[in-house]
Design an enzyme around this catalytic site. Structure first.
Site, PDB file in Angstrom:
ATOM      1  N   GLU A   1       0.836  -1.200   0.000  1.00  0.00           N
ATOM      2  CA  GLU A   1       0.000   0.000   0.000  1.00  0.00           C
ATOM      3  C   GLU A   1       0.874   1.254   0.000  1.00  0.00           C
ATOM      4  OE1 GLU A   1      -3.685   1.848   2.585  1.00  0.00           O
ATOM      5  OE2 GLU A   1      -1.916   1.099   3.648  1.00  0.00           O
TER       6      GLU A   1
ATOM      7  N   TRP B   1      -8.621  -1.402  -0.002  1.00  0.00           N
ATOM      8  CA  TRP B   1      -9.296  -0.187  -0.455  1.00  0.00           C
ATOM      9  C   TRP B   1     -10.567  -0.492  -1.245  1.00  0.00           C
ATOM     10  CZ3 TRP B   1      -8.747   4.931   0.519  1.00  0.00           C
ATOM     11  CH2 TRP B   1      -7.595   5.342   1.214  1.00  0.00           C
TER      12      TRP B   1
ATOM     13  N   TYR C   1      -4.287   9.987  -0.915  1.00  0.00           N
ATOM     14  CA  TYR C   1      -2.919  10.175  -0.434  1.00  0.00           C
ATOM     15  C   TYR C   1      -1.857  10.391  -1.514  1.00  0.00           C
ATOM     16  CZ  TYR C   1      -4.767   8.362   4.005  1.00  0.00           C
ATOM     17  OH  TYR C   1      -5.484   8.179   5.152  1.00  0.00           O
TER      18      TYR C   1
ATOM     19  N   CYS D   1      -6.518   9.987   6.783  1.00  0.00           N
ATOM     20  CA  CYS D   1      -6.470   9.755   8.228  1.00  0.00           C
ATOM     21  C   CYS D   1      -5.058  10.003   8.746  1.00  0.00           C
ATOM     22  CB  CYS D   1      -6.934   8.338   8.555  1.00  0.00           C
ATOM     23  SG  CYS D   1      -8.654   8.018   8.131  1.00  0.00           S
TER      24      CYS D   1
ATOM     25  N   ARG E   1      -5.226  12.010  12.264  1.00  0.00           N
ATOM     26  CA  ARG E   1      -6.408  12.715  12.786  1.00  0.00           C
ATOM     27  C   ARG E   1      -7.472  11.741  13.275  1.00  0.00           C
ATOM     28  NH1 ARG E   1     -10.944  12.152   9.821  1.00  0.00           N
ATOM     29  NH2 ARG E   1     -10.591  11.295   7.746  1.00  0.00           N
TER      30      ARG E   1
ATOM     31  N   ASP F   1      -8.628   4.069  13.442  1.00  0.00           N
ATOM     32  CA  ASP F   1      -9.302   2.809  13.754  1.00  0.00           C
ATOM     33  C   ASP F   1      -8.238   1.940  14.427  1.00  0.00           C
ATOM     34  OD1 ASP F   1     -10.229   0.195  13.695  1.00  0.00           O
ATOM     35  OD2 ASP F   1     -10.884   0.254  11.614  1.00  0.00           O
TER      36      ASP F   1
END
Length: 298
Positions: free
Chosen positions: A63, A85, A127, A179, A200, A203
């Protein structure tokens, strides 16, 4: 010395005991706290790949390598058997077409049909696009990763060695806003490169392990490209949460005893940051507890 993984396990236990119960965007609900930190010393090669459950570290690094390409379509990920994803474009496809296609069937179409992939495999300017092709108001693209490496090489005491993906103008076009938003770097006088990752939203049960593994892999690549050695990896979480359908799994994990952290090393020194492949990474001494399954909240 207490095992470094207890930073993670203690945080999970704290959320289970004291987390604020909240209704979240997904509708699943969370137990949440605001503000957390963990620190890991990478100087001896140890990396924070969790041992209290199996982390599929190759998936996390694949990733990260995909992020570095600047890509925004899941087709290359699926061709590498990275399925983390898929949930977001699949949910959009089901919503817009009304078809209850299975995830396997959807992924096969993405892999085999380029036209279908172009329409339904896009995540928006997530990203990698922001890291490598941030679009300025004058129409110029900015490669934050290339700029970071140049600064690491030429001005390693700079306080501006960072990159981020929170592009306010494009947030509403993203399948999922970033995130793990800000990565900042610090080079000590003895040539050690440290990373502080600000996240920010985290999970904690499913996401953190992947985020940490990918970030550390990137830290090793950046250090190698700049002729440095790894220092500390520091993680700061803002809204850190456990989804309500992950609570039993979290309790199972915190009941386990951590095993020795593995070591990560690079097997070659590619010419540029763009030339790394998954085969360039070796993880030694990884002997985790069995995996614990949980559903992703979309």
């Amino acid at each position: 010395m207490r095992h470094p993984e207890y930073q993670y396990l203690d945080l999970m236990a704290h959320i289970l005991e004291s987390g604020d119960k909240r209704i979240d965007r997904t509708g699943v609900g969370t137990l949440s706290i605001f503000g957390a930190m963990a620190r890991f010393n990478l100087a001896d090669g140890q990396v924070p790949i969790l041992t209290t459950k199996r982390v599929y570290w190759k998936t996390a690094i694949k990733e990260m390598l995909w992020f570095l390409t600047g890509g925004t379509n899941i087709q290359p990920l699926l061709k590498e058997n990275v399925r983390i994803w898929t949930d977001w474009p699949l949910a959009l496809y089901r919503k817009e077409t009304g078809l209850e296609i299975s995830q396997d069937a959807f992924e096969r179409l993405i892999i085999e049909d380029d036209v279908f992939a172009k329409r339904w495999g896009e995540l928006g300017p997530v990203y990698g696009k922001q890291w490598r092709r941030w679009l300025g108001p004058d129409g110029r693209e900015h490669d934050q990763i290339a700029s970071l490496i140049a600064t690491l090489k030429n001005n390693p005491t700079s306080r501006r060695m960072l990159f981020h993906a929170w592009n306010v103008a494009e947030i509403d076009q993203m399948a999922l806003p970033p995130c793990h938003m800000v990565y900042q770097y610090y080079c000590s006088q003895d040539g050690r490169l440290s990373c502080l990752l600000f996240q920010r939203s985290c999970d904690l049960f499913l996401g953190a392990a992947f985020n940490w593994t990918g970030a550390v892999a990137l830290q090793l690549m950046l250090a190698q490209q700049a002729g440095l050695t790894p220092g500390e990896f520091i993680w700061v979480g803002s809204d850190v949460h456990l989804y309500l359908n992950h609570l039993a799994q979290a309790r199972e994990q915190i009941a386990r005893t951590p095993r020795p952290l593995p070591h990560m090393r690079l097997l070659r020194n590619p010419d540029t940051i763009d030339d790394y492949r998954i085969e360039d990474f070796a993880v030694d001494g990884y002997d985790p507890h069995p995996p614990i399954q949980a559903e992703v909240a979309v």
